[in-house]
Design a protein around this motif. Structure first.
Motif, PDB file in Angstrom:
ATOM      1  N   LYS A  23       5.768   4.490  -4.580  1.00  0.00           N
ATOM      2  CA  LYS A  23       4.633   4.027  -3.763  1.00  0.00           C
ATOM      3  C   LYS A  23       5.013   3.961  -2.289  1.00  0.00           C
ATOM      4  O   LYS A  23       4.226   4.339  -1.418  1.00  0.00           O
ATOM      5  CB  LYS A  23       4.167   2.648  -4.232  1.00  0.00           C
ATOM      6  N   SER A  27       3.340   6.081   0.668  1.00  0.00           N
ATOM      7  CA  SER A  27       2.713   5.415   1.805  1.00  0.00           C
ATOM      8  C   SER A  27       3.215   6.009   3.124  1.00  0.00           C
ATOM      9  O   SER A  27       2.434   6.260   4.045  1.00  0.00           O
ATOM     10  CB  SER A  27       3.002   3.914   1.744  1.00  0.00           C
ATOM     11  N   GLU A  98      -6.168   6.035  -3.867  1.00  0.00           N
ATOM     12  CA  GLU A  98      -4.744   6.284  -4.105  1.00  0.00           C
ATOM     13  C   GLU A  98      -3.961   6.462  -2.803  1.00  0.00           C
ATOM     14  O   GLU A  98      -2.740   6.384  -2.811  1.00  0.00           O
ATOM     15  CB  GLU A  98      -4.566   7.520  -4.987  1.00  0.00           C
ATOM     16  N   LYS A 100      -2.317   5.518   0.662  1.00  0.00           N
ATOM     17  CA  LYS A 100      -1.718   4.245   1.085  1.00  0.00           C
ATOM     18  C   LYS A 100      -1.373   4.240   2.573  1.00  0.00           C
ATOM     19  O   LYS A 100      -0.446   3.556   2.993  1.00  0.00           O
ATOM     20  CB  LYS A 100      -0.450   3.997   0.271  1.00  0.00           C
ATOM     21  N   ALA A 195       3.307  -4.874   1.973  1.00  0.00           N
ATOM     22  CA  ALA A 195       2.705  -4.539   0.680  1.00  0.00           C
ATOM     23  C   ALA A 195       3.794  -4.769  -0.360  1.00  0.00           C
ATOM     24  O   ALA A 195       4.980  -4.681  -0.039  1.00  0.00           O
ATOM     25  CB  ALA A 195       2.260  -3.084   0.671  1.00  0.00           C
ATOM     26  N   LYS A 235      -2.724   0.048   3.103  1.00  0.00           N
ATOM     27  CA  LYS A 235      -1.493   0.239   2.324  1.00  0.00           C
ATOM     28  C   LYS A 235      -1.707  -0.045   0.844  1.00  0.00           C
ATOM     29  O   LYS A 235      -0.898   0.321   0.006  1.00  0.00           O
ATOM     30  CB  LYS A 235      -0.386  -0.668   2.886  1.00  0.00           C
ATOM     31  N   ASN A 236      -2.814  -0.725   0.526  1.00  0.00           N
ATOM     32  CA  ASN A 236      -3.148  -0.956  -0.884  1.00  0.00           C
ATOM     33  C   ASN A 236      -4.370  -0.158  -1.331  1.00  0.00           C
ATOM     34  O   ASN A 236      -4.978  -0.452  -2.361  1.00  0.00           O
ATOM     35  CB  ASN A 236      -3.358  -2.454  -1.133  1.00  0.00           C
ATOM     36  N   GLY A 237      -4.732   0.842  -0.528  1.00  0.00           N
ATOM     37  CA  GLY A 237      -5.782   1.756  -0.968  1.00  0.00           C
ATOM     38  C   GLY A 237      -7.206   1.322  -0.652  1.00  0.00           C
ATOM     39  O   GLY A 237      -8.158   1.940  -1.111  1.00  0.00           O
TER      40      GLY A 237
END
Lengths: 262, 315
Positions: A23, A27, A98, A100, A195, A235-237
């Motif tokens: 992840k 990102s 999806e 980020k 995040a 950053k969390n979509g």
């Protein structure tokens, strides 16, 4: 007696779990790609030929960085999940939720003031992150960071010179810089809000980042706004409305002709 | 020396293959012809960024995106060298750009055609850059020194672009049926406009004779066009595609390909401003220029302030 030094290097975090590493890498890839995609809109439309070339150079660097991160992310995913991801499947076949990237990367370019200010904010932050990655436990991310830092130093030099030039140029350029600060400032807080997958302590970078911005702003006769509310979510979509259009355009051929090689 | 003697000395130099340099005496018509040609060439590089820039955001892979961005950036660089070469003839870049923006100066008409599919990025690289290279290879030996030297640099990059264009099409030609159709269709649209890039037939070309005598050009429009047809007619076999000309045929006697008649009515229409994108291209250049005005003014004002500060420090 030892006095704790707030400037001392941040200790290396423990080795992250594979999902966090994936992840975090995505990102990093997404932010550079989306900013590259935005900057690329200037190509052939810049305010003067030399600067058209300069912003295009930065675009190329960002796309190059994104490719390195996506390729690494694909390797990690394929190792852990027995999939067949590639740099292109990750860039072209993931959805808004999806992605980020930082929100600031996906905002419309606005005028030249807004574009160069965003570059300055982003590159200054990026340098601090990459300096940490370089010292971090993951060798591949460290290698990408080392390669990219040379480029980022140039991006900071170029964009900070523009901040100063426009801030201290004409009354109009000064006003436009203030408008740009107004438009972008509350997207800078997201840099420093961690995040759960991030491998470096981004919150700790804020002081130095702010210091850098203040130094350049001072020379540019501009002021840093008082602490204001900060937007977050990228950053969390959770994105702005803009990202959907960026992806719709960017991914159109891959979506229209599934499986084709280009 | 009388004008007559000067002109004779000038022509002698040309005949001896000595390059003409900015400070040398030259006939006014030589200066003007070079200025027109080099500035048109610079404008073509700049306007040419638009149809290709059109696909940057939609390039179908990250590798293709990077290649395309680098290519469009190269064109901007070519524009810069060429404006510099043209400036040695006594006209400022600002003036040349103003002439482009007002519609007074011309640029290559090919860029008034639209880029409609991804395959156009391949076809433009292969055919348009391919046609441009034949002209530019000749111009590496043109008699005006600054132009010839700019061309040497540009040619290296252009031949790279042509190979990239061909390779883009090669991938499509080996792809799905939809990709093969896209490839053929782009070639069909770009073929005839590419042939028009060499300009009117020799019998109709007004500037040709004098330009040949002054060695600004070393091959005529028709010679270059024939070279192009001969080259592409062979290369297309590797793509397994066809050129949209039923008269295209190898002529054993001439040792050249024969080819069909160009639609000159279309050519002149596009030159006169009636191409599919003439208005759009000029509007895009004007918009970039107008919206950049405050940026250029600020840069100038800041440079002036700095100079004053340094002067005060020095004093």
């Amino acid at each position: 007696m030892l006095i704790p030094n707030p400037q001392s290097p941040i200790p290396n975090p423990p080795i992250p779990n594979p999902q966090s590493l994936i992840k975090a890498t995505l990102s990093l890839a997404d932010s550079t790609l989306i900013l590259g995609q935005r900057n690329g809109e200037w190509c052939a439309h810049g305010p003067i030929l030399e600067q058209d070339i300069a912003i295009t150079n930065i675009t190329l660097d960002l796309i190059g960085q994104a490719r390195n991160f996506y390729q690494y992310a694909a390797t990690l995913i394929n190792q852990s999940e027995n999939k067949n991801e590639t740099e292109d499947s990750l860039a072209y076949l993931r959805t808004e939720r999806e992605f980020k990237n930082h929100l600031i990367c996906e905002l419309p370019n606005g005028d030249w003031a807004q574009t160069i200010l965003r570059q300055f904010f982003f590159s200054s932050f990026q340098l601090m992150v990459f300096e940490q990655l370089e010292k971090g436990v993951d060798e591949q991310l460290a290698a990408i960071a080392t390669k990219s830092i040379k480029e980022i130093n140039y991006h900071i030099k170029w964009s900070s010179e523009w901040v100063i030039r426009l801030g201290d140029g004409t009354a109009e350029s000064h006003n436009r810089m203030n408008n740009a600060i107004d438009a972008l400032w509350n997207y800078t807080g997201e840099f420093f809000i961690p995040a759960d997958y991030e491998m470096i302590d981004v919150a700790s970078l804020k002081v130095n980042w702010l210091e850098k911005i203040k130094t350049v702003f001072e020379e540019a006769t501009l002021s840093v706004p008082e602490n204001t509310f900060m937007q977050t979510g990228g950053k969390n979509g959770i994105h702005t409305e803009h990202l959907g259009y960026i992806l719709a355009e960017m991914q159109s051929l891959q979506r229209t002709y599934p499986g084709a090689e280009w | 020396m009388s004008i007559h003697d000067l002109e004779k000395a000038f022509q002698d130099k040309i005949d001896k293959e000595i390059k003409i340099e900015p400070k040398d005496w030259m006939p006014e018509a030589y200066r003007k012809t070079n200025l027109r040609q080099i500035s048109q060439h610079a404008h073509s590089e700049i306007v040419g960024m638009l149809p290709e820039g059109n696909w940057i955001s939609r390039a179908p892979s990250l590798k293709r995106k990077a290649i395309l961005i680098a290519k469009v950036q190269d064109e901007a660089g070519h524009g810069l060298y060429l404006y510099s070469a043209a400036e040695t003839l006594g006209t400022s870049r600002e003036q040349m750009v103003d002439d482009l923006l007002s519609g007074k100066a011309k640029y290559s008409s090919i860029f008034n055609y639209p880029t409609l599919t991804w395959a156009d990025m391949g076809a433009v690289g292969w055919l348009v850059d391919g046609a441009a290279i034949l002209n530019q290879v000749m111009l590496c030996r043109t008699s005006y020194g600054p132009y010839a030297r700019a061309m040497v640099r540009i040619c290296k990059e252009e031949s790279f672009h042509q190979r990239q264009g061909f390779e883009t099409l090669l991938v499509l030609s080996k792809g799905t049926q939809e990709q093969r159709d896209m490839c053929q269709e782009a070639i069909n649209r770009w073929w005839w406009p590419s042939l028009m890039m060499f300009g009117p037939k020799d019998s109709e070309s007004t500037n040709s004779d004098q330009s040949m005598k002054w060695k600004i050009k070393r091959k005529t429009n028709d010679e270059l066009r024939q070279n192009f047809v001969d080259m592409i007619a062979e290369q297309i076999k590797l793509l397994g595609m066809t050129l949209p000309d039923k008269d295209l045929k190898w002529n054993e006697e001439r040792k050249h390909y024969d080819f069909g008649e160009i639609n000159w009515e279309e050519f002149w229409n596009v030159v006169k401003g009636n191409g599919p994108c003439n208005k759009q291209r000029l509007a895009a250049r004007n918009k970039a220029h107008d919206e950049g005005a405050w940026v250029r003014a600020a840069a100038l004002a800041y440079a002036e302030k700095r100079k004053n500060k340094l002067n005060i420090k020095a004093a």
